[in-house]
Write an enzyme that holds these catalytic residues in place. Structure first.
Site, mmCIF file in Angstrom:
data_model
loop_
_atom_site.group_PDB
_atom_site.id
_atom_site.type_symbol
_atom_site.label_atom_id
_atom_site.label_comp_id
_atom_site.label_asym_id
_atom_site.label_seq_id
_atom_site.Cartn_x
_atom_site.Cartn_y
_atom_site.Cartn_z
ATOM 1 N N LYS A 97 -1.352 -109.037 -7.991
ATOM 2 C CA LYS A 97 -1.990 -107.769 -7.617
ATOM 3 C C LYS A 97 -3.507 -107.847 -7.816
ATOM 4 C CE LYS A 97 1.412 -105.335 -6.022
ATOM 5 N NZ LYS A 97 1.419 -104.875 -4.610
ATOM 6 N N TYR B 181 3.318 -110.294 -11.341
ATOM 7 C CA TYR B 181 2.871 -109.060 -10.691
ATOM 8 C C TYR B 181 1.393 -108.824 -10.973
ATOM 9 C CZ TYR B 181 3.168 -104.188 -9.047
ATOM 10 O OH TYR B 181 2.987 -103.008 -8.369
#
Length: 261
Positions: free
Chosen positions: A154, A150
């Protein structure tokens, strides 16, 4: 540059729930015409019916899925005025995360944005305007304890949004990134005790994110921060990097102590 929301043709991926559904309701209230995409057919149809929009069921990350979504959106709306690349996944773990978890994170959190821009840019550049809104997360500015896929992807999503902005803003393309911290969605619930320990106290509702997003769409600023304190953390990360890394490691140790059996 801001976008005129009344009458705008808007696409929202991940529109079946969470931030996507909240944003759809807010934009519908502003008079926007909506196409909502999601893998969950029942959920996205329900939200689309509620806001008077069009539902597109399918993968908004794959090359073919993005191409189909943009084609169906143009058929329903004409040219897309605002594309909200909102769909995302949060795969827990570090380097040991299986290859398919890393691949899924890359496809949904980064390549879905790249593929949407690839489809949209020719039309936007020809007419001299277009608006791309990326749901990134504070993890893209800082990091996300417990999830390397993640955090990494991101950061990639933010980097791509920045690249789009610096490359095309003089040609009428507006790019913005929403970077909330904890939001009371299924994604946060799925992080369990660890996520609740880190973000529970400061977590906000999807509707709060959507409200801040509308403010950002009106003034055109690149970073939209539903948690304003993230700006200070981001500045500290850049200007006091060792101190920031030490502080984050201290938080990591607290998390490990709090969630151990």
């Amino acid at each position: 540059m801001s976008v005129e929301l009344d009458g705008a043709g808007v696409v929202i991926t991940g529109g079946g729930g969470g931030i996507g559904a909240a944003l759809a309701r807010k934009l519908a209230g502003q008079g926007s015409r909506l196409v909502l995409a999601d893998l969950d057919g029942d959920a996205v149809r329900a939200v689309a019916e509620e806001v008077g929009g069009t539902a597109v069921v399918g993968d908004a990350a794959s090359e073919e899925g993005v191409r189909r979504l943009v084609a169906e959106a143009r058929a329903a709306l004409g040219e897309v005025d605002l594309f909200c690349a909102n769909a995302g996944v949060a795969v827990h773990g570090g380097p040991e995360t299986p290859e398919d978890g890393w691949a899924l994170s890359w496809e949904v959190n980064v390549m879905a944005h790249v593929r949407a821009a690839r489809e949209l840019l020719p039309g936007w550049l020809e007419r001299g305007r277009g608006h791309f809104l990326a749901t990134v997360s504070a993890a893209g500015l800082l990091t996300s304890l417990g999830s390397a896929p993640y955090s990494v992807t991101k950061h990639g999503a933010l980097a791509f949004a920045e690249w789009l902005s610096v490359t095309y803003r003089h040609r009428g393309i507006t790019v913005q990134a929403i970077c909330p911290q904890g939001v009371r969605t299924k994604m946060l619930a799925d992080t369990g005790k660890e996520g609740e320990f880190i973000m529970g106290a400061s977590a906000i509702e999807p509707e709060d994110v959507a409200d801040t997003c509308l403010e950002g769409l009106r003034d055109g600023r690149f970073l939209i921060l539903p948690h304003p304190e993230i700006a200070d953390y981001y500045a500290a990360r850049a200007t006091q990097n060792e101190r920031w890394l030490g502080g984050m490691n201290k938080l990591q140790r607290k998390v490990e102590q709090a969630v151990q059996p």
